[in-house]
Design an enzyme around this catalytic site. Structure first.
Site, mmCIF file in Angstrom:
data_model
loop_
_atom_site.group_PDB
_atom_site.id
_atom_site.type_symbol
_atom_site.label_atom_id
_atom_site.label_comp_id
_atom_site.label_asym_id
_atom_site.label_seq_id
_atom_site.Cartn_x
_atom_site.Cartn_y
_atom_site.Cartn_z
ATOM 1 N N ASP A 37 0.872 -1.178 0.000
ATOM 2 C CA ASP A 37 0.000 0.000 0.000
ATOM 3 C C ASP A 37 0.906 1.223 0.000
ATOM 4 O OD1 ASP A 37 -1.745 2.070 0.439
ATOM 5 O OD2 ASP A 37 -2.463 1.350 2.390
ATOM 6 N N ASP A 103 -1.151 14.226 -18.963
ATOM 7 C CA ASP A 103 -1.479 15.455 -19.688
ATOM 8 C C ASP A 103 -2.530 16.285 -18.947
ATOM 9 O OD1 ASP A 103 -3.112 13.071 -20.541
ATOM 10 O OD2 ASP A 103 -4.334 14.640 -21.450
ATOM 11 N N TYR A 126 -8.455 14.767 -10.612
ATOM 12 C CA TYR A 126 -7.425 13.850 -11.099
ATOM 13 C C TYR A 126 -6.161 14.616 -11.471
ATOM 14 C CZ TYR A 126 -4.870 10.787 -14.284
ATOM 15 O OH TYR A 126 -3.877 10.072 -14.900
ATOM 16 N N TRP A 151 -3.441 9.324 -23.099
ATOM 17 C CA TRP A 151 -4.227 8.388 -23.914
ATOM 18 C C TRP A 151 -3.600 6.979 -23.935
ATOM 19 C CZ3 TRP A 151 -6.702 10.845 -28.898
ATOM 20 C CH2 TRP A 151 -7.334 12.054 -28.556
#
Length: 293
Positions: A37, A103, A126, A151
């Site tokens: 963890d 990005d 995020y 991506w």
């Protein structure tokens, strides 16, 4: 080379583990969240102290962009605190810290490609948590490489390629966003690039630590990427018939978290520094059967 990999069952982590397993000169400790963890600082330090890695590669992340808007504490724990603890532990044993970012740290409205020195301005939890992770890693470990990518797709985990192939077998027509642009990036190429950098560091070569961009070329829209995926799938007999595709706008496809309209990342810096070329995402679609499992 002694390499500790976190997030070993994710898209990129799996590729790291697979590629490094072929190297007889590398000892690998590949861990997933069940075995380490990263948000537990004591556990991280104990693992690093015992294993004594020369390189730590953090492929663990909370990447559910929409869920992050609700799971704020979890996002920061995994995307900021975990990388910080790993970087502190790396510093304590003299290891290099290689960390994957995104990005989404940018606003996504620039004309042209983003370079490493461009101003960051994340538009959601995020991106904010990932940017906080970048700052934490840079502050905690002198020998750090932060790799921003975009991506990402691969044979493991959930990604756009797998989603398209699944939908392509059940639907005759699909609407795909056509006004968001970026460079699809094959997970195996990310692993290859960072392993190349790790090797240079371990060999004692002069390395400029800091932030680098790595993603795929050519830049396309999601619509164009989907079109290429289905062309490859039909050509390789993975699906019988290509669904009818229509291009829609971001406004027509509402999501809880805002997506950047421009995710084009310049890869010039990493090419010049490490001779790492941009990911060839079209080549990665040549074995599209591998994404159907």
């Amino acid at each position: 080379m002694r390499v500790l990999i976190t997030g070993c069952h994710g898209q990129v982590g799996h590729c790291f583990t697979e590629q490094l397993a072929k190297d007889e000169n590398t000892t690998v400790l590949a861990l997933d969240k069940e075995h380490l963890d990263i948000t537990n600082q004591e556990a991280v330090q104990a693992t690093v102290t015992e294993f004594q890695p020369t390189v730590i590669i953090n492929a663990a992340a909370h990447t559910a962009v929409d869920k992050a808007e609700e799971e704020v504490e979890l996002s920061y724990a995994i995307n900021r605190d975990g990388p910080k603890y790993l970087a502190l532990a790396a510093q304590s044993v003299g290891a290099a810290m290689l960390h994957i970012s995104t990005d989404y740290v940018f606003e996504g409205n620039k004309v042209g490609e983003y370079v490493e020195s461009d101003t960051t301005n994340p538009q959601g939890v995020y991106g904010e948590s990932k940017l906080a992770g970048e700052f934490a890693v840079a502050a905690a470990c002198d020998k750090h490489i932060i790799l921003r990518t975009a991506w990402v797709f691969g044979e493991n985990g959930n990604n756009f390629v797998k989603t398209m192939l699944r939908l392509g077998t059940t639907r005759d027509a699909l609407s795909i966003v056509g006004d968001q642009f970026g460079g699809p990036t094959y997970a195996g190429d990310i692993a290859k690039a960072l392993i190349q950098i790790a090797t240079r560091i371990t060999q004692g070569d002069a390395v400029e630590f800091g932030i680098y961009h790595f993603s795929g070329l050519p830049h396309v829209s999601w619509f164009e990427f989907a079109d290429a995926i289905f062309d490859s799938a039909v050509k390789q007999d993975v699906i019988v018939k290509k669904p009818s595709l229509s291009s829609i706008t971001t406004e027509q496809y509402s999501t809880p978290a805002k997506r950047p309209s421009n995710s084009r990342l310049s890869t010039d810096k990493i090419t010049q520094a490490f001779s790492v070329e941009a990911s060839d995402w079209k080549a990665a679609l040549n074995n599209i059967q591998a994404y159907t499992g």
